[in-house]
Each structure stands twice: as C-alpha cells, then as structure tokens.
Design a protein around this motif. Structure first.
Motif, PDB file in Angstrom:
ATOM      1  N   ALA A 237      32.701  59.860   2.940  1.00 36.05           N
ATOM      2  CA  ALA A 237      32.012  59.194   0.931  1.00 36.05           C
ATOM      3  C   ALA A 237      30.637  58.993   1.491  1.00 36.05           C
ATOM      4  CB  ALA A 237      32.349  57.593   1.243  1.00 36.05           C
ATOM      5  N   SER A 241      28.319  62.933  -1.565  1.00 35.13           N
ATOM      6  CA  SER A 241      27.533  62.121  -2.799  1.00 35.13           C
ATOM      7  C   SER A 241      26.681  62.805  -3.350  1.00 35.13           C
ATOM      8  CB  SER A 241      28.433  60.650  -1.993  1.00 35.13           C
ATOM      9  OG  SER A 241      27.670  60.296  -0.985  1.00 35.13           O
ATOM     10  N   PHE A 340      27.866  52.960  -8.294  1.00 37.03           N
ATOM     11  CA  PHE A 340      28.013  53.094  -6.489  1.00 37.03           C
ATOM     12  C   PHE A 340      28.960  51.849  -6.809  1.00 37.03           C
ATOM     13  CE2 PHE A 340      23.167  53.687  -5.569  1.00 37.03           C
ATOM     14  CZ  PHE A 340      23.619  54.529  -4.502  1.00 37.03           C
ATOM     15  N   CYS A 347      29.538  50.137  -3.046  1.00 33.99           N
ATOM     16  CA  CYS A 347      28.734  51.394  -2.063  1.00 33.99           C
ATOM     17  C   CYS A 347      28.098  50.771  -0.806  1.00 33.99           C
ATOM     18  CB  CYS A 347      27.992  52.206  -2.463  1.00 33.99           C
ATOM     19  SG  CYS A 347      27.083  54.028  -1.375  1.00 33.99           S
ATOM     20  N   ALA A 350      24.860  52.759  -0.676  1.00 32.86           N
ATOM     21  CA  ALA A 350      24.028  52.816  -1.717  1.00 32.86           C
ATOM     22  C   ALA A 350      22.912  52.973  -0.574  1.00 32.86           C
ATOM     23  CB  ALA A 350      24.202  51.925  -2.471  1.00 32.86           C
TER      24      ALA A 350
END
Ligand code: HEM
Length: 396
Positions: A237, A241, A340, A347, A350
C-alpha cells in the motif's frame, strides 16, 4: 440520449486519461451502478462513499458469512488477513497497535526524504531533463518507506522488485503471466517478512516498523500471521501511492499558468496545496467492500455479499461537498477529501505521506524555477489508480 450504464468501460483510454466527466455523469444519472467487468456496485457520490467507508456494520472488507465448515475455495483465502483486509473485531485490536508503532518508526522520515531528494535533484541538474516518475517520485518515497519499515539495505532491491510485480498484476487486464507473477511476488513478500520477523529476537541491530511489530506488536496481541500479512500490506500500500501523488500534483501545478512560481515564492503553503493534490487526483481512485447484509444505497438494493466499490476520485469532485469541485485550488480550505479513505480504515500511512510529499514538492520547487512538459504524460491502465506511468519534464 439516455445515459447507458452498460456502455461504461473503465478501461477505455479516454476515461483513464480523464475520468472526471464520466464520474459527474454517474453522480447525476446513476449514483450507484453495477459496473462490468468488475461485477461490483460502484458508488459515486460523496455522501454515499462516506457511508460505505464508515458504516462498518454494513460494509465489510472481507466477504461475509465465511463459515468454517464451508468448502475451501482457495487455500490462500483461508490465511489470516493483514490489517488492510481485516474487519472488526480483530481490526479494533490490530490497528491501534500498528498506529502506535508506526508513529515511532517515521520520526526520521523527513530527514531521509530530504537527503534522498538532494541526491536525485543533483542527478537531474546534470541532464537538464527529468522523467519524474522513474528519476524522482519513485525512488524518493520508496527509499524512505523501506527504511521506515526496517528492511536492510541489501534486501531493498529484491523487495522493490517483488512489490512492483505484485502491483503489476492488480490491473484486471494484465496478462495471465503478469497475474501469476503478482501472486508469486505477494507470496515472496510474505515469506520475506516471515524470515525477517524470525530474525528479530536474536538481532537487536534490526530496527524499524517490521522489527517493532515482531517484538512489541506480538507482545501487544497481534498474531504472527497478522503481523506478517500486515507487513505485506504496508509495503504494497505504501510503495507507490506517494509516487502517484507527487507526479499528478506536479503535473497539476505546472498546467496552471503561474502556479509553480506562486507556490515557489510561498513554500509555507505547500501542506495545504498537498491536500488539494490529494483531492483533485486521488492516487487510490477506488476501494472495495462487501455488503454485510441485504441493504439499500441511494435507492439501489444490495444483497449480502454483493461487492461494492467506493469511487474516491468521484467523491472528491462532488460539487455537493466541494465548491468549484473541478477547480484545482491550492489554497482550498476546508478540504474534507476522502483520498485517504475515512473511518476505521483511514490510511495508516497518511502521516508518512504527509511528511514525505511536502519535502519532495519543496525540493523540486526550490531547485527548479520552472518545469515544462517534455513529452506526453502517460497514465497507467488500472482504474483503481490515478497514476502516471511517465512524466517527462524539461528543467527551466
Ligand atoms: C498519498 C499516499 C497514500 C494514499 C493516497 C493512500 C490511500 C489509502 C486509502 C484510500 C486507504 C483506505 C482503504 C480502504 O478504505 O479500503 C488506505 C489504507 C491504508 N494505507 Fe494508505 N495511502 C497512501 C500512503 C500509504 C503509505 C505510505 C502506507 C504505508 C506506509 C499506507 C498503508 C496503508 C494501510 C496499511 C492501509 C490499511 C489501513 C486499514 O485498513 O486500517 N498508505 N490508504
């Protein structure tokens, strides 16, 4: 002509180049619509997306009613999930443990990001050109992430290769061999983190997020498999990103005349500008859930087990939630975007993205009085991502 939902092709290159007019049409005409070839109900309006993300009794990460006696579909689906695919009650236990460990693991991130940015910019100055994705926006956040996770430097190339392979198979139009390779890479990452965690008790020199999970995390109540799979989640993840955010953010800044120079002269505005970059082109456009029970959303009946997809990229452009939603306004405030996510799955990374992206953008602004397109930006083909595959820039 009436809006024909069945004609929507999420892999149409024109849609991928600019999905927002299509999203607007869906918000108006079919705010919850079943989308082939995914067989999932896509949810387009901000209000409904918030419901899907926050009503965790109605919308689950894993399909409901997994009965221990049910026939095994795939053996891998019987493994305990990592935090990304976990629902309450385990999520309520595991997520706070990870949040605490992550906060300690990221303290050095701004310094690491700044050091790496300096090296990458020095290289770009020599060639007067920069392909932003490969030359800057991938290596910068990736090197910080691998260091935060505690992956020994000698392993970083192998881990990066496995993450790249795992991500490449996510696009449903990828070839069968790319999908097979993605599975292999995900298994390799699982085996890698298992081995790394097993080394930790005897090797105090191993530090960072994953070693902390192996020590404090297990002590606090995570199972070994939950920690192992959560480590895989973190690296997958987190790996690209922030890359996507930096690239689409820079593209939006240079497309608006005068904006690059204005932000260059007011770097204190970068954190607010970054939130607008997140809203305007959400790096993760889609996130998936399953209906927990028969229910209804925006007048559409859903059955227990139906796949539901929250279209974050559409929610972020909903004029019901954002005035002048299609204007890229780097001073926008408030900015309640859902890039997010929202709710319990908000997230986990974040805080790291919010440390690394400003350092990256500030380093580019400081180094280059202007950047201009030196070729056509190319978008990736996976509608789950708003991701530039290539962004060639000339340095002014
Ligand atoms: C700009 C960068 C990033 C964006 C746009 C982003 C986006 C998201 C979104 C939308 C979700 C919610 C998923 C859902 O509700 O199903 C999420 C969850 C998550 N993200 Fe990020 N992410 C970013 C950076 C990172 C980084 C750097 C990491 C790792 C260090 C990370 C790790 C995770 C994890 C583990 C979750 C699952 C949390 C949970 O389910 O409790 N993300 N992210």
């Amino acid at each position: 002509m009436a809006f024909d939902v069945t004609a929507f092709n999420p892999h149409d290159p024109a849609f991928l180049a600019d999905p927002y007019a299509v999203y607007a049409q869906f918000r108006k005409e079919a705010p919850v619509a079943k989308v082939a070839p995914y067989g999932s109900y896509w949810v387009f309006r901000h209000e409904d997306v918030k419901t899907v993300l926050t009503a965790t009794d109605l919308f689950l990460k894993s399909p409901p009613a997994q009965n221990a006696q049910a026939p095994v579909k795939t053996v891998l689906s019987t493994l305990p999930p990592g935090v990304f695919s976990m629902d309450p009650p385990r999520h309520n236990v595991v997520r706070p443990i990870l949040d605490g460990l992550f906060a300690s693991a990221i303290t050095q991130a701004p310094a690491l990001a700044s050091q790496k940015a300096g090296l990458l910019i020095a290289n770009a100055r020599v060639s007067r050109r920069i392909e932003l994705v490969a030359d800057f926006a991938t290596p910068l956040p990736a090197s910080v992430l691998l260091s935060v996770l505690g992956i020994p430097g000698a392993d970083s190339q192998a881990v990066s290769t496995w993450v790249g392979g795992a991500l490449a198979g996510h696009d449903i139009t990828a070839s069968a061999s790319a999908k097979g390779m993605a599975g292999t890479c995900a298994l390799a990452l699982g085996a890698y983190f298992q081995a790394l965690m097993r080394l930790c008790p005897a090797h105090a020199e191993l530090t960072g997020m994953v070693p902390s999970m192996a020590r404090a995390g297990l002590g606090a109540g995570m199972s070994f498999e939950e920690a192992q799979q959560s480590a895989v989640n973190l690296v997958i993840a987190g790996y690209l990103s922030t890359t996507f955010l930096i690239c689409s953010g820079v593209l939006n800044l240079i497309k608006t005349p005068g904006m690059w120079q204005a932000l260059r002269e007011a770097p204190q505005k970068i954190p607010v500008a970054i939130e607008e970059m997140m809203r305007f082109d959400a790096p993760a456009q889609l996130v998936d859930r399953y209906a927990a029970a028969d229910t209804e959303l925006a007048g559409v009946a859903l059955k227990a087990g139906d796949a539901v997809t929250a279209v974050l990229g559409s929610a972020n452009r909903d004029s019901a939630a954002f005035p002048n939603a299609d204007t890229f306004d780097i001073e926008r405030s408030p900015n309640e975007h859902v890039a997010f996510g929202s709710g319990i799955h908000y997230c986990l990374g974040a805080p790291l993205a919010r440390l690394v992206a400003p350092v990256a953008i500030e380093a580019l602004l400081e180094a280059f009085p202007s950047l201009t397109l030196a070729g056509l930006p190319q978008w990736q083909t996976d509608p789950y991502l708003r991701a530039l595959a290539s962004l060639p820039l000339a340095i002014g």
